[in-house]
Design a protein around this motif. Structure first.
Motif, PDB file in Angstrom:
ATOM      1  N   GLN A 112      52.407  11.394   2.423  1.00 22.78           N
ATOM      2  CA  GLN A 112      53.488  10.596   1.565  1.00 22.78           C
ATOM      3  C   GLN A 112      53.808  12.027  -0.116  1.00 22.78           C
ATOM      4  N   PHE A 113      52.478  13.239   0.653  1.00 24.94           N
ATOM      5  CA  PHE A 113      52.791  14.228  -0.802  1.00 24.94           C
ATOM      6  C   PHE A 113      52.428  15.783  -0.207  1.00 24.94           C
ATOM      7  N   ALA A 114      53.002  15.529   1.363  1.00 24.78           N
ATOM      8  CA  ALA A 114      52.711  16.674   1.636  1.00 24.78           C
ATOM      9  C   ALA A 114      53.272  18.530   2.060  1.00 24.78           C
ATOM     10  N   ILE A 115      54.112  18.097   1.226  1.00 23.77           N
ATOM     11  CA  ILE A 115      54.559  19.547   0.780  1.00 23.77           C
ATOM     12  C   ILE A 115      54.062  19.890  -0.552  1.00 23.77           C
ATOM     13  N   SER A 116      54.315  18.831  -1.251  1.00 24.11           N
ATOM     14  CA  SER A 116      53.469  19.465  -2.348  1.00 24.11           C
ATOM     15  C   SER A 116      51.761  19.441  -2.377  1.00 24.11           C
ATOM     16  N   ILE A 117      50.975  19.061  -2.086  1.00 28.65           N
ATOM     17  CA  ILE A 117      49.747  18.596  -0.801  1.00 28.65           C
ATOM     18  C   ILE A 117      49.577  20.398  -0.083  1.00 28.65           C
ATOM     19  N   LEU A 118      50.858  20.726   0.424  1.00 31.21           N
ATOM     20  CA  LEU A 118      50.509  22.057   1.039  1.00 31.21           C
ATOM     21  C   LEU A 118      51.194  22.855   0.011  1.00 31.21           C
ATOM     22  N   SER A 119      51.790  23.521  -1.121  1.00 29.21           N
ATOM     23  CA  SER A 119      52.296  23.475  -1.795  1.00 29.21           C
ATOM     24  C   SER A 119      50.541  24.504  -2.454  1.00 29.21           C
ATOM     25  N   ASP A 120      49.807  23.591  -3.139  1.00 24.01           N
ATOM     26  CA  ASP A 120      48.586  23.217  -3.755  1.00 24.01           C
ATOM     27  C   ASP A 120      47.477  24.698  -3.110  1.00 24.01           C
ATOM     28  N   GLU A 121      47.786  23.701  -1.532  1.00 25.53           N
ATOM     29  CA  GLU A 121      46.799  24.238  -0.869  1.00 25.53           C
ATOM     30  C   GLU A 121      46.753  25.775  -0.850  1.00 25.53           C
ATOM     31  N   ALA A 122      47.915  26.473  -0.003  1.00 23.10           N
ATOM     32  CA  ALA A 122      48.232  27.924   0.123  1.00 23.10           C
ATOM     33  C   ALA A 122      47.206  28.578  -1.704  1.00 23.10           C
TER      34      ALA A 122
END
Length: 220
Positions: A105-115
């Motif tokens: 559901q939030f893949a792009i946002s999660i990857l952005s935060d994870e980076a």
């Protein structure tokens, strides 16, 4: 003639690990997993993974199953331990499935935060990180293909960020306080509250997010 003694399958209360100087029982590990499951289920954002607890409990399940082979299926202990294993598997499977659903559901946002996080402070396991990256790559491929085939040239440029969804951190959650917390500022108000250990509250998620990750509160 004395009856032959049969070994007792190891239950979730029998595992101990003294590597840190203190014993940690499998029952304690299971409790941690159940807390992580409920926290993950009710939190709007993805939380730091608890893979160490999951791996430990999976090993415990394997050990219990090996010991169960030494019991007859008609033995009441066999049935009890099988029910316990099924319950543990359900909790672990639901916990992992909930995390994958949030990643989708939030893949792009999660990857952005994870980076933005140091490698040793990441919220995702290596497997989850790989899944998230592949999921976003597949979305990019799909939408790029659609744009090239059906969209006018001026609209063919595709920006992944256009599809970014973010969790609603202002959503209200139901929580129990594990230890006293002072001075919680509620968003959108001038109100500051104290949380007493053992009490329950319905509050916006954002001001208690860090408390949840520290273990000061848990979601119910």
């Amino acid at each position: 003639m004395e009856s032959e003694a049969r070994p007792e399958p190891q239950s979730t209360a029998d595992l101990s690990d003294s590597s840190d100087g203190e014993g940690i029982t499998a029952a304690r590990v299971l409790q941690e997993i159940e807390n992580a499951w409920l926290n993950e289920k009710f939190a709007p954002e993805i939380l730091p993974h608890q893979s160490d607890f999951v791996d430990c409990m999976l090993q415990q399940i394997s050990h219990m199953e090996d010991n169960m082979q030494k019991l007859k299926k008609t033995d009441l202990r066999f049935t009890v331990h099988k029910m316990e294993i099924d319950r543990i598997r359900f909790v672990i499977a639901s916990y992992l499935r909930t995390r994958l659903e949030k990643i989708e559901q939030f893949a792009i946002s999660i990857l952005s935060d994870e980076a933005k996080r140091p490698p040793d402070e990441g919220y995702l396991t290596p497997g989850e990180l790989k899944f998230a990256k592949e999921y976003v790559a597949n979305i990019e491929t799909l939408f790029t293909s659609i744009a090239l085939q059906y969209m006018p040239r001026q609209f063919q440029a595709f920006d992944t960020k256009q599809l970014m969804l973010k969790p609603n951190l202002l959503a209200h959650v139901f929580l129990r306080v594990n230890r006293d917390v002072k001075g919680i500022a509620l968003p959108g108000t001038n109100e500051i509250i104290d949380l007493d250990a053992g009490t329950q509250h319905i509050l916006p998620y954002q001001p208690i997010a860090s408390l949840l990750k520290e273990g000061a509160v848990r979601l119910i």
